[in-house]
Structure formats: structure tokens, C-alpha cells
Design a protein around this motif. Structure first.
Motif: not given
Length: 556
Positions: A308-319
Motif C-alpha cells: 500500500k502507498p501509505y499507512g503504518t506497519i508495526l513489528l512487535t516483539g522482545p529484543t
């Protein structure tokens, strides 16, 4: 019968070759004048291991697969690294008082005589492939004998010398330099991600993190501590006189033909400075998403988001769960000369061609939030923010997504469903979170079962319950770790990622705005096709990639 024909017949008898393949290979041999063995390997009709085993049988010797054989360190240490490499031979065990020596060329009587003279032992030769012998020499002669000798030598020269002037002298001395180089080279060979050098009361402990688990590799005399730490500080361009505050630096090196960067961090402890080196293999930055362990359905869902051309993608998880690697792989996928891609990172771990990378510098006022505000004035199409740590960064990232930018970032949460709640708790308005979030990927790293030694077993009722077996079909085939020479007796070799991909639909967006409970968001996401982290793990267990215990270890 010629030796070539005899070898060919033996391969046919062992069902490693068909009669037709042998005839064609013999024709090729007579035409090219190569050996039959070389022709068969070039045509990929037999492996080097199968060929050497057959040759060994032909001359009446045993064949040894060193990758699966537990080499006796006391035997391997009887000859020097130079001698082992010169003859491509390595003592591997004792057998009724005789020294068992693996050789690539067992007909080399000079080698056998030299090894007999050096070791003062009767020798029994076995055959192994040249590659496996060299690999075993790398494993056993890299450190096991050399490090102790170098440590002892360094310790002798460091006796009772503790002032700064002495540190500078010793740092340039060969034993310390050689010891530090060995530690780094060994870590790269062992696929370690981190090296920990930890001062204790009476000695110095060295540990490597391999496949996410720390392993102690050596203990050295206390009196070489200052020399080793100062050598590392000089390599990383860190102030060697400052021992009271944490410092960090970076080292670039080429180890065994591979370009690696070392991120060096010091930490003052009660027994001296602890040093941790993160090994950054530059080839990691070039990985593709398909190489990371995504299940096909999860990868398809993730692809709809980053295209997609815009929006937020977040990756989560511990260090240490591979979030940065996944982000870099995503950037590789969408990197295009027609797009302006800018990243802000702390620190910039991997340099990527064609991408503008900005490093955070808090002392100079270049925080994530400040850098992000500047980036948005630089006409970006895609923005990568290394980590969302505070309200200001979160708000700016969310607003960037709402103004037509694709924003990728990371956040520390336990699962995908709790990410929106975390952003709201940081102070971002729920309606902004709901309208800007497009995709959340929760990630963990699990160890792969070693393909050489994993074994099939009859699963218990609790194992079957964990993998979600409903009792209607045949139970899945499960494997467990065993441990062999190839995996360092751990039963695991390498890691892969487990992913939970939550796409923010209209229903979930409405729930975020209404501040719905995390569990309710999770239930809706599962109903809309999300595979949970545990679900993804258990699919990989049924695929034979990992074990039930490993999935339960990394996913609470």
C-alpha cells in the motif's frame, strides 16, 4: 578389471548408481580423461561423501562422517593446526590404545609416519571427505588449544601490571591481539550473534550467544582482563582511560572472507568492565521475506499491507526477536529508484544501497522524534523509524502515515492485538491509532531442529493437545532434538521466525477507537484469518521444522 570399473561396479552394487548412469559416466571419463569419481561428482550423480565411503570400502578401510561423529578433543589436540592442514588429517578418537586418524588420503605413508612420531602412538586410519576434515580442523584447532596457550602467554607478560601505561603497551603485544582475533573469528565460525566478555572475581568468562542461547566457551586468567578489554576498546575507538561509565563503538572487519560489523558496548561492573559485541553479518540485510520463515498465508496477508502507498506497519516483539531483520527484508522488497526511502535508526546496523539512513544522536539533540520531523520535510515516500519509544515519536509517525506516507517501525509488546492499546497508553489519540494503523506483525525467533540428527517420536497426549490435534485424522508426525557434531550437541541448527500478522480491518479499527479489550481484538482478528504466534509455531512443529518444547520456550 580397471580401478574405475571396479569402483563403478561397487557403486552400482550399493544402489548409489544405475547401470545406465555408470555407462554414461565411463564414456564421459574416456572422453575427458578425468577420474571417474570427479565425473560422477560433477554430474551430481553421487555425493562426495558417498564416493569416499565407497572408495574406503574398495581399499578395505572404514569411512567416518565427521559431521555426525563426536570428536575426542584430547585426540584432536595431539597434533598442531599446521600439521593437520598439511596432511588433511585429524586424530578423532582412541580405540584400544590406538589413535584413530581421519584422513582424506589414507595412502600418504609420510603423513601417517609423522603423526605417529609426533603423538608417540600407534595409528589406525579411517577415511573422511576432505571438506569434513577441514571443517573439523576449523572447529577443534581454532581455539581449544590455541586460546589456552595464548591466554597463558598473555597472562605471564601481564603479571602485576595494572596501570594505564602498561595497558597501552600490552594492547599492542601479539598474544593479546591474537587472543582477541581468535575470539572474534571463532564466534563468526560458530554462527554466534553476540560475544560476552565478563569479568568475575577470579577469572574472565567468555560466552557466545548461538541461536539465541548463551554458551560458555572459555575462562581466562583474571590478569589478562585489562589487556583484552583495552584491545577491544582501541579497535572500537572507545576511550580506554574511562572505566566508570558505559561506552559504545563499532568495528568493521572481514572474517573468513565475510564482511562483518561488530557493535561494541562496555558496562562497568563490580569486577571490571563487561564487554558485549553484537556481530552484524552484512549479508543479513540482503535477506528476502520468503527466507525468514513466514507461513504462506501470513506472508500473503503481510504483502497486502506493505504494497500500500501509505499507512503504518508495526513489528512487535522482545529484543533480539528479529524485528529489524524483517524490516530490512521488507525494505529490500519495496526498494525502488522511483521512491524516496529514509530511515532513522539507533544505531544504523546495516547499510542499504539506495536508501537514505539517518543515525540518532541524542547528545546533539537528534532524537527519533526530531529526526522524524526533519525527514518529513525531505519529501519521503517510505519512512522507517527504528523504534517508537515515546509519545512524540508515536504521534509524529502516526501523523506521517495519515498524510500519505508508508511508515514502518517497531514496538515492544507481547502480541499483535495489544499493540494498539500500547500506543493509546503512550498518549496517542485512539482515533488516530485506528485510522493510521494498517498492519501489526508480532514476531519470535525459534531454533530449527538439526536436519542431521532430529528423530521421530510417538507424541504424548500433551504434545498432541499443544499442536491442536482434534483426534479425527491420524496424529501428526513430530520430531525432537537429539544432538550431533553438526549442531554442537544441541539438537538445533539455525533459527527461523514465527509471525502473527494482524490486518487492521474496519471492525478492528472501530474496536481500537472504542478502546476495546485486547482479548476482544484478538478474537476478531483470529475470526478474520489471523494465525497466532503459537498457532504458527505448532504448524512448523507439524512440518518438522522445530519441536513442541522450543515453541513453548519462546511463546508464553
Amino acid at each position: 578389471m580397471s580401478d574405475a570399473n571396479q569402483l563403478g561396479e561397487l557403486l552400482v552394487t550399493r544402489q548409489l548408481l544405475t547401470r545406465e548412469q555408470l555407462t554414461a559416466a565411463l564414456d564421459e571419463q574416456s572422453r575427458t580423461r578425468k577420474s571417474l569419481g570427479r565425473v560422477l561428482i560433477d554430474q551430481q550423480l553421487v555425493t562426495e561423501s558417498d564416493l569416499v565411503a565407497t572408495l574406503a570400502a574398495q581399499i578395505g578401510l572404514d569411512f567416518l562422517d565427521l559431521s555426525e561423529f563426536a570428536i575426542d578433543p584430547s585426540a584432536a589436540g595431539l597434533i598442531t593446526d599446521a600439521l593437520a592442514r598439511r596432511y588433511q588429517a585429524l586424530p578423532v578418537a582412541w580405540d584400544e590404545g590406538r589413535l584413530v586418524v581421519a584422513m582424506a588420503d589414507p595412502s600418504n605413508v609420510f603423513a601417517i609416519d609423522d603423526i605417529r612420531t609426533v603423538t608417540h602412538a600407534e595409528v589406525r586410519t579411517v577415511v573422511a571427505t576432505r571438506a569434513s576434515i577441514l571443517d573439523a580442523i576449523d572447529r577443534h584447532h581454532r581455539m581449544d588449544g590455541d586460546v589456552e596457550n595464548i591466554s597463558a602467554e598473555a597472562a605471564r607478560e601481564w603479571e602485576d601490571e595494572q596501570d594505564l601505561a602498561s595497558v597501552k603497551e600490552v594492547v599492542e603485544d601479539a598474544p593479546i591481539v591474537k587472543l582477541v582475533n581468535l575470539l572474534i573469528t571463532q564466534a563468526v565460525q560458530d554462527r554466534a550473534s553476540d560475544i560476552h566478555i565478563e569479568p568475575a572475581e577470579k577469572d574472565v568468562r567468555v560466552r557466545y550467544r548461538i541461536d539465541g542461547v548463551l554458551h560458555e566457551v572459555m575462562r581466562s586468567p583474571k590478569n589478562i582482563q585489562a589487556g583484552v578489554i583495552s584491545r577491544l576498546k582501541i579497535m572500537a575507538d572507545i576511550n580506554i582511560a574511562e572505566r566508570r561509565v558505559p561506552q559504545d563503538g563499532r568495528v568493521s572487519a572481514v572474517i573468513a572472507g565475510k564482511a562483518v560489523d561488530l557493535r561494541v558496548a562496555t558496562l562497568p561492573t563490580v569486577y571490571g568492565e563487561k564487554v558485549v559485541m553484537r556481530i552484524l553479518d552484512k549479508s543479513t540485510a540482503l535477506l528476502q521475506l520468503a527466507d525468514l520463515g513466514f507461513l504462506p498465508e501470513a506472508l500473503e496477508r503481510y504483502e497486502t499491507a506493505y504494497r500500500k502507498p501509505y499507512g503504518t506497519i508495526l513489528l512487535t516483539g522482545p529484543t533480539g526477536s528479529g524485528k529489524s531483520t524483517t524490516l530490512y527484508a521488507t525494505l529490500n522488497q519495496i526498494n525502488d529508484p522511483a521512491k524516496n526511502i529514509i530511515t532513522v535508526e539507533d544505531p544504523v546496523e546495516y547499510r542499504l544501497a539506495g536508501i537514505n539512513q539517518v543515525q540518532v544522536n541524542n547528545k546533539a539533540g537528534m532524537t527519533f522524534a526530531a529526526a522524524l520531523r526533519s525527514i518529513l520535510r525531505s519529501d519521503p515516500d517510505i519512512v522507517l523509524v527504528g523504534e517508537i519509544r515515546d509519545r512524540e515519536t508515536a504521534t509524529t509517525a502516526v501523523e506521517a502515515a495519515l498524510t500519505g506516507h508508508l511508515v514502518l517501525s517497531t514496538l515492544h509488546t507481547n502480541d499483535a492485538a495489544s499493540t494498539a492499546t500500547r500506543l493509546v497508553e503512550m498518549g496517542v489519540e485512539p482515533f488516530l491509532v485506528g485510522s493510521s494503523l494498517d498492519c501489526i506483525v508480532a514476531q519470535r525467533l525459534a531454533r530449527k531442529l538439526c536436519t542431521r540428527c532430529k528423530e521421530h517420536y510417538a507424541p504424548t497426549a500433551s504434545d498432541l493437545e499443544a499442536v491442536g490435534w482434534d483426534g479425527e485424522d491420524d496424529p501428526p508426525e513430530l520430531f525432537r532434538p537429539v544432538g550431533c557434531g553438526a549442531c554442537g550437541r544441541t539438537g538445533y541448527h539455525g533459527r527461523f521466525a514465527l509471525h502473527e500478522v494482524l490486518l487492521v480491518s474496519e471492525d478492528i479499527e472501530r474496536m481500537i477507537v472504542e478502546r476495546a479489550h485486547t482479548e476482544d481484538i484478538k478474537k476478531v482478528a483470529i475470526a478474520q484469518g489471523m494465525i497466532t504466534l503459537r498457532g504458527a509455531g505448532m504448524v512448523q512443529v507439524c512440518n518438522g521444522m522445530t519441536s513442541v518444547e522450543e515453541v513453548l520456550r519462546v511463546i508464553v
